[in-house]
Scaffold this motif. Structure first.
Motif, PDB file in Angstrom:
ATOM      1  N   GLU A 117       0.815  -1.378   0.291  1.00  0.00           N
ATOM      2  CA  GLU A 117      -0.175  -0.045   0.173  1.00  0.00           C
ATOM      3  C   GLU A 117       0.950   1.320   0.471  1.00  0.00           C
ATOM      4  O   GLU A 117       0.537   2.132  -0.373  1.00  0.00           O
ATOM      5  CB  GLU A 117      -1.383   0.338   1.342  1.00  0.00           C
ATOM      6  N   LEU A 118       2.024   1.328   0.451  1.00  0.00           N
ATOM      7  CA  LEU A 118       2.896   2.238   0.837  1.00  0.00           C
ATOM      8  C   LEU A 118       3.901   2.404  -0.771  1.00  0.00           C
ATOM      9  O   LEU A 118       3.761   3.653  -1.326  1.00  0.00           O
ATOM     10  CB  LEU A 118       4.381   2.448   1.872  1.00  0.00           C
ATOM     11  N   SER A 119       3.826   1.683  -1.021  1.00  0.00           N
ATOM     12  CA  SER A 119       4.653   1.585  -2.730  1.00  0.00           C
ATOM     13  C   SER A 119       3.362   1.963  -3.340  1.00  0.00           C
ATOM     14  O   SER A 119       3.861   2.869  -3.979  1.00  0.00           O
ATOM     15  CB  SER A 119       4.955   0.086  -2.810  1.00  0.00           C
ATOM     16  N   GLU A 120       2.383   1.914  -3.825  1.00  0.00           N
ATOM     17  CA  GLU A 120       1.493   2.206  -4.656  1.00  0.00           C
ATOM     18  C   GLU A 120       1.287   3.699  -4.456  1.00  0.00           C
ATOM     19  O   GLU A 120       0.588   4.685  -4.944  1.00  0.00           O
ATOM     20  CB  GLU A 120      -0.374   1.427  -4.037  1.00  0.00           C
ATOM     21  N   ILE A 121       1.166   4.664  -3.177  1.00  0.00           N
ATOM     22  CA  ILE A 121       0.812   6.250  -2.309  1.00  0.00           C
ATOM     23  C   ILE A 121       1.723   6.990  -2.853  1.00  0.00           C
ATOM     24  O   ILE A 121       1.974   7.396  -3.489  1.00  0.00           O
ATOM     25  CB  ILE A 121       1.279   6.036  -1.792  1.00  0.00           C
TER      26      ILE A 121
END
Length: 351
Positions: free
Chosen positions: A199-203
């Motif tokens: 999820e952090l990567s997507e942000i």
């Protein structure tokens, strides 16, 4: 690999160690100093507006996103693809004040060979937490790739966050922050870590015009708390033992040897201590302080965690899994697996 054509000024960043690892030193005083050091590399390309650094070298490729989330809280998100064996060495400018603590989540893929020249890819997940001025090497192997999420936090910021959350043994953690030096490593202790990392990567991959700073902060703190909630009951936090930097380096070398030989029976403390060039007694004590396991049990735990990744794959027999994880028979492997998880590998496969 031939480095003769590289500019001479690059060679101050690279030299071949006797154990066949290229050394990459970097300044670890603060996230700002890390970014400055990376940007100054002739092999780096920097896009300040996107807060993005890419490095393309004969040793490794990396893509690095960095963000200042709060005044005393940064994140660095790194994707790495290793072309050679590399060891990163944290170093410090003693003349510059340093009050940043670093929490790192590392998720790397390892390839292990099985019969008929086939290989399997396994995820090796670990957490490290280190205080200022603690020098620790991290070893990365050729043909592996993965993600490193680094949170840089000042003590007052971290203490404030911990005081507002319900975390077991919170007082012990805050006491731990007050000690001079320290480094600890945990194996895969946070069940939701990989989901939160994605999820952090997507942000971070969002365009600047749509970048969600609020959600980045929320997910980052969520991941940090996931770590502390699962690690806070560890007795090492309460014991709060501070070792020398040479002790941390020797323990990291020992772990490198264990990981490299997971698919073989444990090589023994005497052998590993000789390779590390330290006394078996000292290495045995310090390794358990840093990693939370004896060297033998660390070897077993890593193999059991790898086994849990392999068992759901019906194309790999239990016998092959036993061989991959260093057991010379299926029965011994099954007994060890049941002791660790309370069920047999064959029963897990049927679920």
């Amino acid at each position: 690999m031939n480095l003769d054509n590289w500019p001479k000024h690059i060679h101050k960043y690279l030299f071949l160690l006797k154990d066949d690892f290229f050394q990459l030193p970097y300044l670890y005083n603060s996230p700002q100093s890390m970014i400055k050091g990376l940007v100054s590399l002739p092999i780096a390309k920097h896009n300040p507006s996107s807060q993005f650094i890419s490095v393309d070298s004969p040793l490794y490729n990396s893509n690095i996103y960095y963000r200042k989330i709060d005044e005393s809280f940064w994140i660095m998100f790194t994707k790495m693809n290793m072309k050679q064996n590399v060891v990163t060495i944290s170093s410090y400018d003693e003349n510059v004040f340093n009050d940043y603590y670093f929490l790192n989540l590392t998720i790397f893929e390892f390839k292990f060979n099985i019969k008929d020249s086939k290989s399997v890819t396994l995820l090796n997940t670990s957490w490290t937490f280190n205080k200022p001025y603690t020098e620790v090497p991290n070893y990365f192997y050729k043909e592996t790739e993965g993600t490193i999420i680094s949170f840089a936090m000042k003590k007052d910021w971290l203490r404030k966050e911990l005081n507002t959350k319900t975390i077991p043994e919170r007082k012990e953690i805050i006491s731990f922050l007050n000690n001079k030096r320290g480094f600890y490593r945990w194996v895969d202790i946070a069940p939701n870590a990989q989901i939160l990392a994605k999820e952090l990567s997507e942000i971070l991959n969002q365009e600047n015009s749509t970048f969600d700073h609020i959600n980045l902060r929320k997910k980052s703190i969520q991941l940090i708390l996931e770590f502390f909630k699962n690690s806070s009951i560890d007795s090492r936090i309460a014991d709060n033992v501070s070792l020398s930097n040479s002790d941390y380096r020797n323990a990291a070398k020992a772990e490198k040897i264990i990981i490299k030989n997971l698919h073989f029976p444990f090589q023994g403390i005497e052998y590993i201590a000789k390779e590390v060039n330290t006394s078996p007694t000292k290495l045995k004590t310090n390794f358990k302080i840093i990693y939370g396991f004896s060297m033998l049990n660390y070897h077993k735990e890593k193999n059991m965690l790898f086994a849990t990744q392999l068992i759901p794959n019906p194309e790999i027999s239990i016998k092959d899994i036993a061989n991959i994880t260093g057991y010379n028979s299926s029965s011994r492997f099954s007994a060890a697996f049941k002791k660790r998880f309370g069920t047999l590998p064959s029963q897990v496969r049927l679920q």
